[in-house]
Structure formats: C-alpha cells, structure tokens
Design a protein around this motif. Sequence first.
Motif: not given
Length: 260
Positions: A55-57, A112-115, A132-133, A225-227
């Motif tokens: 899956t794409v993460v 990411l918390k937002d698109d 966060a980073v 939700g992506e890194v």
Amino acid sequence: MTSTLHATLGDELYHAWCERTPIAPFSARAAGLSLADAYRVQQHFVARRIEAGETVVGKKIGVTSQAVQDMLDVRQPDFGVLLSGMHYVAGEDIPIANLIAPRAEGEIAFYLKDDLRGPGITRDAVLAATEAVGACFEIVDSRIRDWAIRIGDTVADNASCGVYVLGEERVAPHSLDLAACRMTLDKNGERAAEGIGAAALGHPADAIAWLANTLGELGVPLLAGEVVLSGSLAALIPVVSGDQLHMQIEGIGSCSVRFI
C-alpha cells in the motif's frame, strides 16, 4: 513513447526488484524517454507492487542536495512513492540480500496532519500541515546497473527508492529553524557525513512545497497521515553487510540502522 512500452519498462523494473538483479539503463536504450514517460514507467512499476499487496504510505523527494546531484550527475529533483514494504522499524536489521546496491541518506521526515494540494503551496502551508518532523534514514537502491543513471532512469525506477527507517523521536516543526538544523552521520563509529537542513532545496519545507506543487499539476495530493521524506542532507553512503549507521539532527532527534 507508447503506453505499451511504459508497461514493458515498468515490468522490467518490477522483475529486477523481485529478483534483485540490475538492468541496463533505459537512457542508453530507450530512445525518446522523456521525463513524462519516465514517470509513467514509475507508475506502472509502483502499480505492480501494489497489485502484489503493498500500500502507499507516503512520498519521497530525491536528488535535492548539491552533494547528491554531483555524485549522480543528475541536476534536478525527482519524486517517488513510499510503499508499506519499504518500511523497517527502528532497531530492525536490514538484510543486504534484499537490496542490490544500497546507499544511505540522512534526511528529515515530515508527518502530515492535513492534506497538501498544489499548486500554490508555500513553506508556511507545509509547516501548518505538518504534525511533526523526525530524523530518518532512506536507503536508496538502484535497479539500474552500477548506478549508471540519468534523470529518466532514476525517475522510472521510483526515484531509486529502496527502504527507509524512521527515528522514534518526533518534534513539532514550528519552533525550529529547519534550514539550520545540523546533521551528523557516523558509519561504524566514525564520522562519514555532515550536512544541514538547507541542503534540501534551501529548506526542507520548500522541498515538500515543491513536491506538493509538482504533484498538484498531476492531480495528486499529499495526504494527511502520509510521511514525506524531504531529501538527503549530505552525500550518499554506500553500505554492506555488517555496517552500522547512526545519525543525529540537532533539535530533531536521531536514527540508527544496521545491515546484516
């Protein structure tokens, strides 16, 4: 270049990845391979892995620093797709046999918390969308023999994605000067590389903005939700079985990786 040829080249990369056997560079044998063609080959290569269960993460940016551009003689950034099978947990050993010609990069990862939907994404928009980073290792790996790549080769090869390891520490980015954060990277207890955040297109958040805007032209967002890996902060470090790497980024955290 036809869609049939895109699929044929993507299948070549998929089989090279499955069998851990490198192939000759497309730039030397696929006449007329444009950057747009290369990204279509990448899409087919990635689709084959998704069909097999991944899956794409997240996403990654490649060839951002001068050191990496000089090493590879590639003069512009590119991007690739992070898949679930690429992620190793911090402290988990990475088998060299699963890779072809791995090289390690120390990077800053954005959670990411937002698109982020380009165009028009700015540094401030990236920071506002980032929860966060953290410090991370990306282990790049080329399915192209001997790393004899031009921009079309590495783009087609999913930006030379191999595997990656995320550090356990995460910090909010808003109080940090990410461009000034200094990274040190040790290999087997000896200093192997140093760099600062500005190595990633002048500022790591600018690198993420470039990616969001570039993907926006293709109708592809960066999703909550992506890194997103923002690019190497120093030259690539070749690794072999038995190597242990540790990196520290001031104000952000650390990450370690071991190869077996």
